[in-house]
Structure formats: C-alpha cells, structure tokens
Design a protein around this motif. Structure first.
Motif: not given
Lengths: 90, 300
Positions: A33, A40-43, A45-46, A61, A63, B176, B178-184, B187, B226
C-alpha cells in the motif's frame, strides 16, 4: 507443513488483488500500500484476507494485524510462515 | 454516504462546511414548506445555469426511461434542493420530530429478522431520495447504525457531516483513504452493526455493470465482497419523498450472498439482484435520483 514461498505470495497477490503484472515482476521488497507500492486499496486488503483464509486457513479479523502483516511482499511471506495453520484433512 | 467521490465533477464551491452550516441555520429560522419552495427554485436556477451538468443527469435518467429529457433532469436539481432542506431539517430537530417526516415504513420486519441473526447487515441504496434519513430510521429502530462515506471535498465538511449524522445517532466511517477500511467494516459487522452504503457509484477498479430498464450502469462491488466474506445479509432500501411531502421508507427482503462459480459471477449476479430491486422505485421517482456523475457502463 510446507513453507510458503515468495512465488506463493506473488500468486496470492495476483489472484486476489487483480494486479495487472506477472507474478515474477513483483519485487520481494515491494510495499503493498501507499506511494511507490503495488497500489493495493482497501477492497484489495479485504480480498487478500479472503484469499489467505481460503488458501492457508489463516483468518485475519483484526485490521491492526492485517496492517502489520501487509506491509510488504516479503513481510507477508514471513508473517504467513509464522502463523499456525490447520492440518489439511486426509 | 457521501454524494460524490473526490474526483467527481461537482461544484466543489458548494460543498463547503460553512455553507452546510448556513443551511442548518436557515432551517432553524424559517418554516420547512417555505424553504422547500425556495430550494426548489434555487435548484432550478442552478440547473438553468449549468447545462453541461444537466446533460449528465439527463443521460443517467435515460437508463431508466428514454422519454425522460432535459426538463426532468432540471427537475432533479429542484428536487435535490428540497431534499437538502429536509436533510438540514432532520439534523436540527429531535429524533422524534425528525421522524415526523417519515409517512410510511414498509418492510421494517426485515430489519428485526436480520438483527436476530447477529451478523449485522449491509443496507444498500442509491443516491436516491433522502437516503440520510435511512440512518435516522435505523437509529430510531434501536439499531446500531454506521454510515460509510467517501471523503468529502474538504476534511472540514467530512467532519461536519459526520457530526451532523451523529445528531441522529448514526456513526460515520470514512472509506477511501484508509487501506484497511473494509477490514474495519467487517469488524463492525461482526459486532452486529447495520452499515449503510450507496451502491450506484462507479469505483475505478471494483465495479460491475448491471442492467437498468434502458441501459447498463456501473455498481460498486465492495459491499458484496463484504457480504460474501462476513455472511452479513444485504438489505436494499429506499427513502423517497411522496407528493404529500412525507417520506416513504421501503426495506426489501435481505439478500444472502453465497459464492458462485467465480468472483465475477458472484458480484454480477447479486449486483443485478440489487439493481432489479431498486429499479422499480427509481423508475417511479426518477427525479429523486441524485446521481450527478455519469453512471452508464461502457458498451461491452
């Protein structure tokens, strides 16, 4: 348990994050990132956590844990190899 | 639920915290009906002065009904003005008084049923009607509501809108930056929260085309990923203003996302299911579809 190699991690990234590069083009020290990274973006990462769970049975689980593990390609490989993995059923 | 992603060609000069603050002041000073009339006129005037933007809206409307033209596109701006007034109204009244704007709630039994599953839920809607009122409705129902937003054109406005939303007890999570927003988000779902998001927003890399009655549009797919990952159901919902000025809330049956033959197949299939659910309401109230950026999918 077989060690997870650099090529395994490269394939994991390409398969799950829709990267438009060949696996062998991904440098071991590449960040995942941020500026100058694989982008990579947040999607992604998921998707990467989903891919890791499917491939290795390692669920991420938290973050904060993902943030630590997903710093770079080699960091991810080392992190994956440190995690206990479920034994595949016969 | 930010109206536009940061790169959208909207009037950034209008998206300023000070102007929103001014709007919130006006609704304290003047009657709602008067302000709605003024806002409709202001919206109409804005449309008359910005034909290029009206053309984008007209093209979007044609995806619903090819007979909708420039006049309808201008009316979208007039309706949007009134909706903004209602938005300020709900944030400056008590929860109970704000709920007086809701004249009809259909399908709230789905919320209760999903709550009992304890997996949280993803409420999806379009840039349609007063979607922010959905957050109030969730809080009113005693549900833990979290609204996803893109960053606004300024950090001050993002903060202002999050604080404004908090007045009706809906929290905000910005995605947007935050690279880990979707993991948050995942949660939060595991904690049983109800997360509201807009789906008719083309994402640069994660969108899928869906068929609307007269063309294809791009829907973002993050929410479905998600849902697939967490097992949380997706609940399509709409909040439109009726002719009598009150809002009709419609909460549709939950959709449970299960993996299909491929990721693309899964995302395409369920995105279309959501589009098919929302499209009849969009077609019934096209002038409340506040989609100011092009959403048509490129030809295959």
């Amino acid at each position: 348990m077989a060690e997870i190699t650099l090529d395994d991690v490269r394939k994991l990234l390409v398969d799950n994050c829709m990267l438009r590069v060949a696996p062998e083009e991904i440098a071991p020290d590449a960040a995942l990132f941020g500026p100058g990274s694989l982008g990579l973006d947040s999607i992604d990462a998921l998707q990467l956590t989903v891919g890791i769970e499917k491939s290795y049975g390692i669920a991420i689980k938290d973050p904060a844990v993902a943030k630590e593990a997903f710093q770079g390609v080699e960091t991810l490989r080392l992190w994956l190899n440190r995690q206990p993995r479920p034994t595949p059923s016969a | 639920m930010a109206e536009v992603p940061p790169s959208a060609p909207h009037s950034a000069c209008l998206y300023r915290a000070a102007l929103f603050q001014f709007g919130a002041l006006l609704v304290r000073l003047f009657p709602l009906a008067l302000l709605r009339k003024f806002a409709a006129w202001a919206g109409w005037l804005y449309a008359a002065l910005h034909p290029n933007r009206v053309e984008i809206v007209r093209r979007n409307l044609q995806l619903l009904d090819p007979t909708l033209g420039e006049k309808n596109a201008r009316r979208v701006y007039a309706e949007f003005g009134q909706t903004l007034v209602d938005y300020f109204h709900i944030g400056t009244r008590s929860q109970q008084k704000a709920m007086h704007l809701v004249g009809e709630i259909e399908g709230d039994n789905h919320l209760r049923a999903v709550q009992e599953l304890g997996k949280g839920a993803l409420i999806v809607t379009a840039h349609f009607g007063l979607f922010e009122l959905g957050g109030l409705l969730l809080a009113w129902q005693g549900l833990d509501a979290l609204v996803l937003t893109y960053p606004e054109p300024s950090a001050a406005l993002t903060r202002w809108r999050a604080d404004f939303r908090a007045r009706w007890k809906a929290a905000t999570l910005e995605v947007g930056a935050d690279s880990f927003a979707f993991l948050r988000i995942a949660e939060h779902l595991r904690q049983g929260k109800f997360i509201a998001s807009l789906i008719d927003r083309p994402h640069p890399t994660d969108s899928t085309p869906v068929a609307l009655p007269h063309g294809r549009a791009l829907f973002s797919t993050g929410i479905l990923l998600l849902a697939e990952h967490t097992g949380a159901p997706v609940i399509p919902a709409t909040m439109v203003r009726r002719d009598d000025g009150l809002y009709q809330a419609r909460i549709f049956a939950p959709i449970f996302v299960t993996s299909r033959s491929s990721r693309a197949d899964t995302l395409g299939f369920y995105s279309q299911q959501i589009a098919d659910t929302l499209a009849p309401v969009l077609c019934a109230y096209p002038e409340q579809w506040y989609q100011f950026v092009p959403v048509a999918a490129p030809e295959a």
